[in-house]
Design a protein around this motif. Structure first.
Motif, PDB file in Angstrom:
ATOM      1  N   ASP A  47       0.859  -1.177   0.000  1.00  0.00           N
ATOM      2  CA  ASP A  47       0.000   0.000   0.000  1.00  0.00           C
ATOM      3  C   ASP A  47       0.897   1.228   0.000  1.00  0.00           C
ATOM      4  OD1 ASP A  47      -2.527   1.323   0.101  1.00  0.00           O
ATOM      5  OD2 ASP A  47      -2.181   1.748   2.214  1.00  0.00           O
ATOM      6  N   ALA A  48       0.424   2.309  -0.594  1.00  0.00           N
ATOM      7  CA  ALA A  48       1.214   3.537  -0.637  1.00  0.00           C
ATOM      8  C   ALA A  48       0.301   4.740  -0.497  1.00  0.00           C
ATOM      9  CB  ALA A  48       1.991   3.631  -1.944  1.00  0.00           C
ATOM     10  N   ASN A  49       0.849   5.779   0.045  1.00  0.00           N
ATOM     11  CA  ASN A  49       0.150   7.047   0.182  1.00  0.00           C
ATOM     12  C   ASN A  49       1.072   8.143  -0.318  1.00  0.00           C
ATOM     13  OD1 ASN A  49      -2.419   6.440   1.784  1.00  0.00           O
ATOM     14  ND2 ASN A  49      -0.833   5.380   2.939  1.00  0.00           N
ATOM     15  N   PHE A  50       0.494   9.134  -0.960  1.00  0.00           N
ATOM     16  CA  PHE A  50       1.281  10.239  -1.462  1.00  0.00           C
ATOM     17  C   PHE A  50       0.524  11.538  -1.252  1.00  0.00           C
ATOM     18  CE2 PHE A  50      -0.830   7.879  -4.788  1.00  0.00           C
ATOM     19  CZ  PHE A  50      -1.626   8.835  -5.414  1.00  0.00           C
ATOM     20  N   PHE A  51       1.284  12.616  -1.219  1.00  0.00           N
ATOM     21  CA  PHE A  51       0.719  13.922  -0.910  1.00  0.00           C
ATOM     22  C   PHE A  51       1.210  14.943  -1.926  1.00  0.00           C
ATOM     23  CE2 PHE A  51       1.144  11.356   2.847  1.00  0.00           C
ATOM     24  CZ  PHE A  51      -0.142  11.374   3.356  1.00  0.00           C
ATOM     25  N   PHE A  52       0.260  15.696  -2.507  1.00  0.00           N
ATOM     26  CA  PHE A  52       0.542  16.705  -3.517  1.00  0.00           C
ATOM     27  C   PHE A  52       0.082  18.066  -3.056  1.00  0.00           C
ATOM     28  CE2 PHE A  52       0.200  13.021  -6.379  1.00  0.00           C
ATOM     29  CZ  PHE A  52       1.289  13.236  -7.194  1.00  0.00           C
ATOM     30  N   ASP A  53       0.651  19.075  -3.712  1.00  0.00           N
ATOM     31  CA  ASP A  53       0.114  20.430  -3.566  1.00  0.00           C
ATOM     32  C   ASP A  53      -1.207  20.546  -4.317  1.00  0.00           C
ATOM     33  OD1 ASP A  53       2.107  21.487  -1.976  1.00  0.00           O
ATOM     34  OD2 ASP A  53       3.290  22.221  -3.658  1.00  0.00           O
ATOM     35  N   THR A  54      -1.354  19.756  -5.418  1.00  0.00           N
ATOM     36  CA  THR A  54      -2.580  19.776  -6.224  1.00  0.00           C
ATOM     37  C   THR A  54      -3.030  18.340  -6.476  1.00  0.00           C
ATOM     38  OG1 THR A  54      -1.486  19.639  -8.358  1.00  0.00           O
ATOM     39  CG2 THR A  54      -1.746  21.845  -7.420  1.00  0.00           C
ATOM     40  N   ASP A  55      -4.221  18.151  -7.062  1.00  0.00           N
ATOM     41  CA  ASP A  55      -4.758  16.814  -7.359  1.00  0.00           C
ATOM     42  C   ASP A  55      -4.453  16.355  -8.780  1.00  0.00           C
ATOM     43  OD1 ASP A  55      -5.835  16.600  -4.830  1.00  0.00           O
ATOM     44  OD2 ASP A  55      -7.771  17.429  -5.436  1.00  0.00           O
ATOM     45  N   GLU A  56      -3.713  17.127  -9.544  1.00  0.00           N
ATOM     46  CA  GLU A  56      -3.501  16.880 -10.964  1.00  0.00           C
ATOM     47  C   GLU A  56      -2.944  15.489 -11.286  1.00  0.00           C
ATOM     48  OE1 GLU A  56      -1.062  18.896 -14.680  1.00  0.00           O
ATOM     49  OE2 GLU A  56      -1.136  19.902 -12.744  1.00  0.00           O
TER      50      GLU A  56
END
Length: 108
Positions: A47-56
């Motif tokens: 499983d992985a999780n990631f975080f962006f400034d935007t949803d693009e």
């Protein structure tokens, strides 16, 4: 980008290297917007999780995660061989028959 493995089984070492490289390639365009990514074992699968400034770029990275989650279900968490999902006291992990027998004999 900060990338962290926070608890995957030893048998998935090669899988997580491939996963990390494909995530890097996929995220290359999103590098400035990708803040962090971490991966772990959850419910017997990668499983992985990631975080962006935007949803693009969310969908592109979600597809990579889904691909490797499915692959992880067929790779022994202990030795990296071909495996099927097994239950160990209610805890699910992919294990080959040899490693399952090893674990059932009280070894870890």
């Amino acid at each position: 980008m900060k990338a962290t493995n926070i608890g995957t089984p030893l048998g998935w070492e090669e899988l997580t290297k491939q996963f990390q490289e494909e995530m890097r390639q996929t995220a290359r365009e999103a590098a400035e917007q990708l803040l962090s990514v971490y991966w772990k074992e959850k419910w017997g699968a990668l499983d992985a999780n990631f975080f962006f400034d935007t949803d693009e770029f969310y969908n592109a990275l979600s597809n990579v995660i889904t691909k490797y989650r499915e692959k992880s279900k067929t790779i022994c968490a202990r030795c990296g061989g071909t495996a099927k999902m097994k239950s160990f006291g209610g805890y699910m992990l992919p294990m080959c028959d040899d490693c399952e027998e090893y674990m059932k004999n009280g070894n870890h």
